[in-house]
Design a protein around this motif. Structure first.
Motif, PDB file in Angstrom:
ATOM      1  N   ALA A  48      24.341 -17.647  -8.504  1.00 56.34           N
ATOM      2  CA  ALA A  48      24.500 -18.574  -9.548  1.00 56.34           C
ATOM      3  C   ALA A  48      24.948 -20.316  -9.338  1.00 56.34           C
ATOM      4  CB  ALA A  48      25.676 -18.049 -10.404  1.00 56.34           C
ATOM      5  N   VAL A  49      24.635 -21.524  -9.179  1.00 53.72           N
ATOM      6  CA  VAL A  49      25.010 -22.181  -9.201  1.00 53.72           C
ATOM      7  C   VAL A  49      26.927 -22.709  -9.343  1.00 53.72           C
ATOM      8  CG1 VAL A  49      24.831 -24.634  -9.129  1.00 53.72           C
ATOM      9  CG2 VAL A  49      23.264 -23.006  -9.222  1.00 53.72           C
ATOM     10  N   VAL A  50      27.462 -22.770  -8.256  1.00 53.78           N
ATOM     11  CA  VAL A  50      29.120 -23.032  -8.345  1.00 53.78           C
ATOM     12  C   VAL A  50      29.062 -24.133  -9.823  1.00 53.78           C
ATOM     13  CG1 VAL A  50      28.906 -24.841  -6.450  1.00 53.78           C
ATOM     14  CG2 VAL A  50      30.932 -23.037  -7.462  1.00 53.78           C
ATOM     15  N   SER A  51      30.112 -23.521  -9.903  1.00 53.51           N
ATOM     16  CA  SER A  51      30.569 -25.172 -11.414  1.00 53.51           C
ATOM     17  C   SER A  51      30.838 -26.087 -10.959  1.00 53.51           C
ATOM     18  CB  SER A  51      31.592 -24.120 -11.969  1.00 53.51           C
ATOM     19  OG  SER A  51      33.204 -24.336 -11.525  1.00 53.51           O
ATOM     20  N   ALA A  52      31.345 -26.212  -9.942  1.00 54.69           N
ATOM     21  CA  ALA A  52      31.152 -28.023  -9.723  1.00 54.69           C
ATOM     22  C   ALA A  52      29.778 -28.684  -9.800  1.00 54.69           C
ATOM     23  CB  ALA A  52      31.551 -27.941  -8.445  1.00 54.69           C
ATOM     24  N   LEU A  53      28.431 -28.373  -9.997  1.00 54.22           N
ATOM     25  CA  LEU A  53      27.935 -28.566  -9.190  1.00 54.22           C
ATOM     26  C   LEU A  53      26.556 -28.564 -11.416  1.00 54.22           C
ATOM     27  CD1 LEU A  53      26.666 -27.320  -5.739  1.00 54.22           C
ATOM     28  CD2 LEU A  53      27.029 -29.747  -6.878  1.00 54.22           C
ATOM     29  N   LYS A  54      27.412 -27.951 -11.688  1.00 48.51           N
ATOM     30  CA  LYS A  54      27.082 -27.666 -12.788  1.00 48.51           C
ATOM     31  C   LYS A  54      25.700 -28.634 -13.549  1.00 48.51           C
ATOM     32  CE  LYS A  54      27.506 -23.628 -13.539  1.00 48.51           C
ATOM     33  NZ  LYS A  54      26.089 -22.304 -14.160  1.00 48.51           N
ATOM     34  N   ASN A  55      26.353 -30.040 -13.318  1.00 42.94           N
ATOM     35  CA  ASN A  55      25.997 -30.955 -13.204  1.00 42.94           C
ATOM     36  C   ASN A  55      25.567 -32.187 -13.053  1.00 42.94           C
ATOM     37  OD1 ASN A  55      26.383 -30.899 -16.371  1.00 42.94           O
ATOM     38  ND2 ASN A  55      28.143 -31.565 -15.774  1.00 42.94           N
ATOM     39  N   SER A  56      25.185 -31.550 -12.133  1.00 40.84           N
ATOM     40  CA  SER A  56      24.593 -32.204 -10.419  1.00 40.84           C
ATOM     41  C   SER A  56      22.807 -32.219 -10.848  1.00 40.84           C
ATOM     42  CB  SER A  56      24.728 -31.552  -9.854  1.00 40.84           C
ATOM     43  OG  SER A  56      23.586 -30.119  -9.587  1.00 40.84           O
ATOM     44  N   PRO A  57      21.845 -33.511 -10.396  1.00 41.29           N
ATOM     45  CA  PRO A  57      20.990 -34.067 -10.484  1.00 41.29           C
ATOM     46  C   PRO A  57      20.078 -32.714 -10.357  1.00 41.29           C
ATOM     47  CG  PRO A  57      21.977 -35.996  -9.870  1.00 41.29           C
ATOM     48  CD  PRO A  57      22.219 -34.625  -9.779  1.00 41.29           C
ATOM     49  N   ALA A  58      20.586 -32.032  -9.492  1.00 43.38           N
ATOM     50  CA  ALA A  58      19.352 -30.475  -8.983  1.00 43.38           C
ATOM     51  C   ALA A  58      19.334 -29.797 -10.788  1.00 43.38           C
ATOM     52  CB  ALA A  58      20.192 -30.056  -7.869  1.00 43.38           C
ATOM     53  N   VAL A  59      20.756 -29.653 -10.971  1.00 40.05           N
ATOM     54  CA  VAL A  59      20.698 -28.391 -12.247  1.00 40.05           C
ATOM     55  C   VAL A  59      20.197 -29.053 -13.279  1.00 40.05           C
ATOM     56  CG1 VAL A  59      21.925 -27.247 -13.953  1.00 40.05           C
ATOM     57  CG2 VAL A  59      22.605 -27.290 -11.186  1.00 40.05           C
ATOM     58  N   LEU A  60      20.391 -30.380 -13.741  1.00 39.99           N
ATOM     59  CA  LEU A  60      19.915 -31.248 -15.127  1.00 39.99           C
ATOM     60  C   LEU A  60      18.244 -31.165 -15.236  1.00 39.99           C
ATOM     61  CD1 LEU A  60      22.761 -34.261 -15.110  1.00 39.99           C
ATOM     62  CD2 LEU A  60      22.244 -31.842 -16.267  1.00 39.99           C
ATOM     63  N   ASN A  61      17.403 -31.586 -13.765  1.00 39.58           N
ATOM     64  CA  ASN A  61      16.121 -31.475 -13.907  1.00 39.58           C
ATOM     65  C   ASN A  61      15.589 -30.483 -13.059  1.00 39.58           C
ATOM     66  OD1 ASN A  61      16.311 -34.209 -14.272  1.00 39.58           O
ATOM     67  ND2 ASN A  61      16.674 -34.655 -11.820  1.00 39.58           N
ATOM     68  N   GLY A  62      16.049 -28.994 -13.379  1.00 35.25           N
ATOM     69  CA  GLY A  62      15.758 -27.502 -13.183  1.00 35.25           C
ATOM     70  C   GLY A  62      15.419 -28.002 -11.395  1.00 35.25           C
ATOM     71  N   ARG A  63      15.658 -28.114 -10.126  1.00 36.85           N
ATOM     72  CA  ARG A  63      15.568 -28.253  -9.475  1.00 36.85           C
ATOM     73  C   ARG A  63      16.504 -26.610  -8.861  1.00 36.85           C
ATOM     74  NH1 ARG A  63      12.623 -32.642  -5.668  1.00 36.85           N
ATOM     75  NH2 ARG A  63      11.953 -30.893  -4.882  1.00 36.85           N
ATOM     76  N   VAL A  64      16.629 -25.972  -8.709  1.00 40.57           N
ATOM     77  CA  VAL A  64      17.168 -24.948  -8.012  1.00 40.57           C
ATOM     78  C   VAL A  64      17.006 -23.466  -7.771  1.00 40.57           C
ATOM     79  CG1 VAL A  64      18.840 -23.244  -8.541  1.00 40.57           C
ATOM     80  CG2 VAL A  64      19.721 -25.090  -9.535  1.00 40.57           C
ATOM     81  N   TYR A  65      16.259 -23.179  -6.409  1.00 42.00           N
ATOM     82  CA  TYR A  65      15.434 -22.735  -5.922  1.00 42.00           C
ATOM     83  C   TYR A  65      16.285 -21.540  -5.371  1.00 42.00           C
ATOM     84  CZ  TYR A  65      12.634 -27.101  -6.107  1.00 42.00           C
ATOM     85  OH  TYR A  65      12.513 -28.285  -6.357  1.00 42.00           O
ATOM     86  N   LYS A  66      15.664 -20.425  -6.126  1.00 41.24           N
ATOM     87  CA  LYS A  66      16.263 -18.804  -4.872  1.00 41.24           C
ATOM     88  C   LYS A  66      15.115 -18.552  -4.237  1.00 41.24           C
ATOM     89  CE  LYS A  66      18.651 -17.485  -9.854  1.00 41.24           C
ATOM     90  NZ  LYS A  66      18.928 -16.224 -10.114  1.00 41.24           N
ATOM     91  N   ILE A  67      15.865 -18.407  -2.650  1.00 43.31           N
ATOM     92  CA  ILE A  67      15.205 -17.809  -1.614  1.00 43.31           C
ATOM     93  C   ILE A  67      15.379 -16.826  -0.772  1.00 43.31           C
ATOM     94  CG2 ILE A  67      14.076 -18.175   0.812  1.00 43.31           C
ATOM     95  CD1 ILE A  67      14.048 -21.122  -0.270  1.00 43.31           C
ATOM     96  N   ASN A  68      14.536 -15.522  -0.649  1.00 39.50           N
ATOM     97  CA  ASN A  68      15.657 -14.498  -0.259  1.00 39.50           C
ATOM     98  C   ASN A  68      17.125 -15.162   0.770  1.00 39.50           C
ATOM     99  OD1 ASN A  68      15.860 -11.956   1.609  1.00 39.50           O
ATOM    100  ND2 ASN A  68      13.701 -11.157   0.350  1.00 39.50           N
ATOM    101  N   GLY A  69      17.403 -14.294   0.907  1.00 43.53           N
ATOM    102  CA  GLY A  69      18.523 -15.012   1.765  1.00 43.53           C
ATOM    103  C   GLY A  69      18.477 -14.647   3.304  1.00 43.53           C
TER     104      GLY A  69
END
Length: 335
Positions: free
Chosen positions: A287-308
């Motif tokens: 999950a994205v940290v709360s401080a980044l919830k309103n970042s352009p990345a989250v607002l534009n749906g550009r959060v990418y989960k990749i096998n760690g």
């Protein structure tokens, strides 16, 4: 009189043993006996010399050493032939198998789960707190560690047992390729390692070529959310993002994996966020940290989960992570 002479000759033969023939009274017999004894003597000496040389050769081959410099700048003395290896990091375990030395791995950590045979290798604890007693009991010739930070606690103990400690510390993808080739050379698997590196370079170059045509994307890489950790200047992942067509917003932060404040994260305004999750991490960091919830990345749906595992282990599969990251950041370039 004759009986006394024969008794004397017998006594002399017993005294001189192998060379009794030299005191024969008959000149013809003396010459023949001398030649036979000389031949026996030469053969015996030759046999002793061969046995001696063989013993010396065996001792020499088993005790032959070489001095190398590891990636922490330390001089390390190693056997010419390494048959027993312990790895204290998952990426190093993957490299050992990739270069063809997996059958020589006698110990690894609880995190070493790839490839499949690594799960069956004797465990010596976790990466940061391995059991020195277990390591010594497995009688390795070399112990591989991923950073110099692991050294202080146990290097002296292992050195006292004639166990070498070799450090790798890659800070870029090219450094990872170098580590793979170097370890291959240490294990006398130069050609296998060269083949692995060549294939990985070809794939990485293809990503570079495709990503160069696209505008770099501002990326925040979230190592962990609570507390917030990211990547800095010395992290190999920073180089990976650049190669994938991104620009890490924390590229100039000192260190490899620094703690990051919520305020700084909010101010960074990334266009994309990468979450290394899944794999051996399970659902951690998903999950994205709360401080980044309103970042352009989250607002534009550009959060990418990749096998760690593909992004956090600087080994052969790092190129898999590079390819996934590049496709996420620039899907148009990889259709």
């Amino acid at each position: 009189m004759r009986l006394l002479e024969r008794a004397g000759r017998a006594k002399r033969r017993r005294r001189f043993g192998l060379f009794a023939c030299l005191i024969a009274t008959d000149p013809k017999r003396r010459r023949t006996s001398f030649a036979a004894a000389l031949q026996i003597f030469v053969v015996a000496i030759a046999a002793l010399l061969v046995a001696s040389c063989s013993r010396s050769e065996n001792v020499s081959s088993s005790s032959a050493t070489r001095a190398v410099t590891d990636e922490a700048g330390r001089r390390v003395v190693l056997p010419q032939k390494i048959d027993r290896i312990i790895s204290l990091a998952p990426n190093l375990t993957e490299i050992v198998y990739a270069v063809g030395a997996g059958d020589r791995l006698v110990g690894d950590t609880t995190y070493c789960d790839y490839p499949e045979p690594a799960k069956s290798v004797a465990k010596v604890g976790d990466t940061m707190t391995p059991s020195v007693e277990r390591i010594i009991a497995l009688k390795p010739q070399i112990v591989l560690v991923s950073t110099a930070s692991q050294l202080e606690a146990f290097t002296n103990q292992l050195s006292g047992q004639q166990i070498a400690v070799y450090v790798t510390n890659p800070q870029s993808l090219d450094d990872v390729f170098h580590s793979i080739q170097t370890l291959g050379d240490l294990f006398n698997e130069h050609d296998r390692a060269a083949s692995v590196v060549s294939g990985l370079r070809t794939r990485a170059d293809a990503v570079d070529a495709a990503a160069k045509t696209a505008k770099p994307v501002k990326v925040f890489y979230q190592v962990a959310g609570e507390p917030l950790y990211t990547i800095g200047r010395e992290a190999f992942t920073t180089d990976l993002i650049r190669r994938a067509g991104g620009a890490s917003v924390t590229a100039e932060v000192p260190g490899a994996f620094p703690r990051f404040s919520d305020e700084a994260a909010l101010a960074a305004k990334p266009d994309a966020i990468i979450l290394p999750t899944g794999g051996s991490m399970g659902e951690g960091n998903s999950a994205v940290v709360s401080a980044l919830k309103n970042s352009p990345a989250v607002l534009n749906g550009r959060v990418y989960k990749i096998n760690g595992d593909l992004l956090s282990r600087p080994g052969p599969r790092l190129v898999d992570g590079l390819e996934e990251m590049a496709r996420a950041l620039h899907p148009e370039a990889f259709r």
